[in-house]
Design an enzyme around this catalytic site. Structure first.
Site, mmCIF file in Angstrom:
data_model
loop_
_atom_site.group_PDB
_atom_site.id
_atom_site.type_symbol
_atom_site.label_atom_id
_atom_site.label_comp_id
_atom_site.label_asym_id
_atom_site.label_seq_id
_atom_site.Cartn_x
_atom_site.Cartn_y
_atom_site.Cartn_z
ATOM 1 N N ARG A 1 0.840 -1.195 0.000
ATOM 2 C CA ARG A 1 0.000 0.000 0.000
ATOM 3 C C ARG A 1 0.877 1.247 0.000
ATOM 4 O O ARG A 1 2.040 1.208 0.388
ATOM 5 C CB ARG A 1 -0.926 0.023 1.216
ATOM 6 C CG ARG A 1 -0.190 0.138 2.557
ATOM 7 C CD ARG A 1 -1.163 0.467 3.683
ATOM 8 N NE ARG A 1 -0.525 0.541 4.998
ATOM 9 C CZ ARG A 1 0.092 1.618 5.464
ATOM 10 N NH1 ARG A 1 0.220 2.710 4.720
ATOM 11 N NH2 ARG A 1 0.615 1.606 6.680
ATOM 12 N N ASP B 1 2.716 -6.547 5.559
ATOM 13 C CA ASP B 1 3.430 -7.293 6.594
ATOM 14 C C ASP B 1 4.819 -6.726 6.872
ATOM 15 O O ASP B 1 5.600 -7.310 7.626
ATOM 16 C CB ASP B 1 3.524 -8.777 6.221
ATOM 17 C CG ASP B 1 4.312 -9.031 4.935
ATOM 18 O OD1 ASP B 1 4.891 -8.074 4.370
ATOM 19 O OD2 ASP B 1 4.355 -10.195 4.480
ATOM 20 N N ASN C 1 8.956 6.137 4.014
ATOM 21 C CA ASN C 1 8.228 6.996 4.946
ATOM 22 C C ASN C 1 8.522 8.464 4.675
ATOM 23 O O ASN C 1 8.521 8.892 3.537
ATOM 24 C CB ASN C 1 8.548 6.583 6.385
ATOM 25 C CG ASN C 1 7.318 6.589 7.260
ATOM 26 O OD1 ASN C 1 6.526 7.528 7.239
ATOM 27 N ND2 ASN C 1 7.135 5.531 8.023
ATOM 28 N N ASP D 1 9.815 8.068 11.607
ATOM 29 C CA ASP D 1 8.585 7.922 10.847
ATOM 30 C C ASP D 1 8.501 9.122 9.898
ATOM 31 O O ASP D 1 9.433 9.389 9.157
ATOM 32 C CB ASP D 1 7.392 7.831 11.809
ATOM 33 C CG ASP D 1 6.188 7.134 11.186
ATOM 34 O OD1 ASP D 1 5.780 7.542 10.080
ATOM 35 O OD2 ASP D 1 5.643 6.206 11.799
#
Length: 305
Positions: A108, A128, A156, A207
């Site tokens: 995704r 996963d 990210n 992140d």
């Protein structure tokens, strides 16, 4: 080193809040709830963010950017979707090799953004989180979509230096933030080098990120309840404590830093211990940042190479 503490906004919490941006054209704070497949819109009121609207963008929505012609462009499911100003979602392209269900080992869209010229970059990851399944794709100003990096794990946070000569990219799976030489005339990048390494950091992994007007990086730490400010050379300059374990990304609305958080993967005890988790948080760190760059290319006849 400067230490600050962020406070929760009154906007409703998200399951997996991510990717806040400041949309200068609408004067709104826009962010996503990844697993709910929602695009959220808010109004900044002092140090608060107040809900305005929300729109369904797909099964999952990894990030949102404004479109110069109006509305927004989304990294949604395994491709790119246009979201109109009235909330209608239209899939523009499904990226080859991306998409599919979590049960089938699919991937995704996860995070991305636009450079100053208006090129759209979107990164992917496997549901996963298996190593090497993620990529970074670029939608050019002529409507061409191409893969520019592969072999990533959790592609990210993405940002650029104020002079557009350096692109920053985090890979949460690799636990690193990279700096890449960037050519703003062509949208191409050079070999990546490690700027920040969180392999042995007990406070979490990088992140989402943003770059302030002074050229410093602000990086959210998943699992760390922090956002950190680093110099372009990688020196730690400031830490913002966030009373939510999973800080996911951050963005500036002028001189207000807005931080997204998530409850994804937290059990009932962890959620009870962090009742504000999933909310947006804000802090004024004494520096400002630019609004999100809009996508400036075509919205039809996209094609992959």
């Amino acid at each position: 080193m400067k230490r600050l503490t962020a406070t929760p906004a009154t906007s409703a919490p998200a399951e997996h809040g991510e990717g806040p941006i400041w949309d200068a054209a609408t004067a709104e704070l826009v962010w996503v709830d990844i697993t709910a497949g929602l695009v959220r819109r808010g109004r900044v009121d002092g140090d608060d963010v107040v809900d305005v609207a929300q729109h369904r963008g797909g099964g999952t929505v990894g990030f949102v950017v404004p479109v110069e012609a109006g509305g927004w462009l989304l990294g949604a499911d395994g491709g790119i979707t246009r979201l109109s100003a009235d909330g209608e979602a239209d899939v523009l392209v499904e990226l080859a090799g991306e998409g599919g269900s979590a049960e089938a080992g699919g991937t995704r869209m996860n995070d991305g953004g636009c450079d100053r010229a208006g090129r759209f970059f979107g990164g992917t990851m496997a549901f996963d989180e298996r190593p090497g399944a993620g990529s970074l794709h670029r939608l050019d100003l002529d409507g061409t979509v191409r893969t520019v990096l592969d072999g990533l794990t959790v592609s990210n946070g993405l940002g650029w230096s104020p002079d557009d000569r350096t692109m920053y990219l985090s890979d949460s799976g690799a636990k690193q933030v990279w700096a890449l030489d960037y050519d703003p005339a062509t949208g191409t990048s050079g070999q990546r080098r490690v700027l920040l390494d969180f392999t042995d950091d007990p406070d979490g992994v990088a992140d989402g990120l943003t770059v302030d007007d002074e050229g410093c990086l602000w990086t959210a730490l998943w699992g760390g309840g922090q956002v950190r400010r680093y110099s372009p050379d990688g020196d730690l300059l400031a830490v913002v404590e966030v009373p939510a374990e999973n800080t996911t990304s951050c963005a500036f609305a002028g001189d207000l830093l807005v931080i997204s958080t998530s409850v994804h993967g937290m059990d009932d005890a962890a959620r009870a211990a962090r009742p504000d988790a999933g909310k947006l948080f804000t802090v004024r760190p004494g520096v400002s940042g630019p609004p999100a760059n809009p996508y400036r290319g075509p919205l039809t006849a996209l094609r992959e190479t």
